[in-house]
Scaffold this active site. Structure first.
Site, PDB file in Angstrom:
ATOM      1  N   GLY A  41       0.827  -1.203   0.000  1.00 20.22           N
ATOM      2  CA  GLY A  41       0.000   0.000   0.000  1.00 20.22           C
ATOM      3  C   GLY A  41       0.862   1.255   0.000  1.00 20.22           C
ATOM      4  N   GLY A  42       0.320   2.325   0.513  1.00 17.47           N
ATOM      5  CA  GLY A  42       1.048   3.579   0.541  1.00 17.47           C
ATOM      6  C   GLY A  42       0.749   4.424  -0.671  1.00 17.47           C
ATOM      7  N   ASN A  50       5.847  -1.496  -7.468  1.00 16.92           N
ATOM      8  CA  ASN A  50       6.406  -2.478  -6.537  1.00 16.92           C
ATOM      9  C   ASN A  50       7.201  -3.570  -7.235  1.00 16.92           C
ATOM     10  OD1 ASN A  50       4.591  -3.156  -3.459  1.00 16.92           O
ATOM     11  ND2 ASN A  50       5.377  -1.239  -4.245  1.00 16.92           N
ATOM     12  N   ARG A 188       5.211   8.447  -8.126  1.00 22.60           N
ATOM     13  CA  ARG A 188       4.270   8.027  -7.092  1.00 22.60           C
ATOM     14  C   ARG A 188       3.379   9.187  -6.647  1.00 22.60           C
ATOM     15  NH1 ARG A 188       5.665   2.753  -3.950  1.00 22.60           N
ATOM     16  NH2 ARG A 188       3.990   3.585  -2.671  1.00 22.60           N
ATOM     17  N   HIS A 266      11.881  -2.543   3.732  1.00 22.90           N
ATOM     18  CA  HIS A 266      10.562  -3.119   3.469  1.00 22.90           C
ATOM     19  C   HIS A 266      10.394  -3.567   2.023  1.00 22.90           C
ATOM     20  CE1 HIS A 266       6.469  -3.861   4.650  1.00 22.90           C
ATOM     21  NE2 HIS A 266       5.957  -3.015   3.796  1.00 22.90           N
ATOM     22  N   TRP A 267      11.249  -3.073   1.132  1.00 25.02           N
ATOM     23  CA  TRP A 267      11.135  -3.407  -0.291  1.00 25.02           C
ATOM     24  C   TRP A 267      12.213  -4.411  -0.686  1.00 25.02           C
ATOM     25  CZ3 TRP A 267      10.480   2.133  -2.753  1.00 25.02           C
ATOM     26  CH2 TRP A 267       9.143   2.545  -2.603  1.00 25.02           C
TER      27      TRP A 267
END
Length: 291
Positions: A41-42, A50, A188, A266-267
């Site tokens: 998300g985000g 992603n 983004r 996190h990625w």
């Protein structure tokens, strides 16, 4: 030169979802099942932002479908009914029905990890193996405070959207800050401020805070019901869903194993791209229909 990814769309019940569809499953790899990628998300999140570097890697072994979940990317941006994980999982299943796909491997990152988990819980016969990367809902922080740094930055953007707030949020995703480029922020930000995007994100977020729907998102309480071979993957320096959040799932899921990427946030699919693809492909390739 590699051909650019081409986006498709299809009905998923009452919504239209966008997706990418690349490669072909090899019968000898992972029982020939397709692989579905569900993004995090985000602000400005999408399957492409992603997973664009990962899709070609997986497409050499699997028919790879990267789906823009409801509210994101090129998909419809409705108000969420119930908890988002269940809402999104139901529509992903309807998309698979529309495409005539009976069974898949699932790979979910963060919000997509929670969606993949809910889909597996509700439709276990539709899933071969499950890969979760810093998943939402299933992660239960034992030692870190809530909300985490990444979630706080996300809230700050939602309250007052700006490029600076978006950059601050993206910076919590990775250890290597060189990955937080001006081009990424601009891409983004454009997606995050597109018509309907902010309203959809607020609706999604409220589904985790509204007392009527929040408990349905606490997937860690149901983790023991998952019987599938499950690969939990985590960046050691994850500031969104910290590593200690893996422990309850690792203990509860009978066939779970954990792979941790060092010097990674996190990625993992971006920051540890080659290792992530290698570890995940090997895990999925070991699937047998009766395993």
């Amino acid at each position: 030169m590699e051909e650019p990814l081409r986006q498709h769309s299809a009905k998923a019940g009452d919504l239209t979802l966008a997706y990418y569809d690349e490669g072909a499953s090899r019968p000898e790899v992972g029982a020939g099942l397709p692989l579905v990628l569900l993004h995090g998300g985000g602000p400005g999140a999408s399957s492409r932002s992603n997973f664009e570097p990962a899709i070609p890697r997986f497409a050499t072994s699997f028919r790879t479908l990267a789906v823009d979940m409801p509210g994101f990317g090129g998909s419809d941006k409705p108000s969420v009914v119930g908890n988002y994980f269940r809402f999104a999982a139901d529509h992903v299943v309807r998309l698979l029905d529309e495409l005539g796909i009976e069974r898949v491997h699932l790979l979910g990152n963060s919000l997509g990890g929670g969606t993949a988990t809910r889909l597996t819980l509700e439709h276990p016969d539709r899933v071969g193996r499950l890969v979760l990367m810093g998943p939402g809902g299933l992660s239960y922080n034992l030692f870190h405070a809530d909300p985490t740094e990444g979630v706080r930055r996300l809230t700050e953007f939602n309250l007052e959207p700006s490029r600076e707030a978006l950059r601050a949020f993206i910076s919590t995703m990775v250890v290597d800050q060189r990955l937080v480029t001006d081009e990424l922020v601009e891409m983004r930000y454009a997606d995050a401020t597109a018509p309907g995007a902010r309203e959809a994100m607020v609706s999604m977020g409220m589904s985790f805070f509204d007392p009527a729907t929040a408990e349905d998102g606490m997937l860690w309480r149901e983790a023991h019901r998952i019987k599938h071979h499950t690969l939990l993957t985590w960046g050691r320096e994850d500031r969104v869903n910290p590593l200690d959040g893996a422990l309850v799932a690792l203990k509860s899921i009978k066939r779970a194993r954990l792979h941790v990427f060092p010097n990674c946030g996190h990625w993992a699919q971006i920051e540890a791209a080659e290792e992530f693809a290698e570890v995940t492909t090997a895990f999925l390739a070991a699937h047998r229909e009766r395993s």
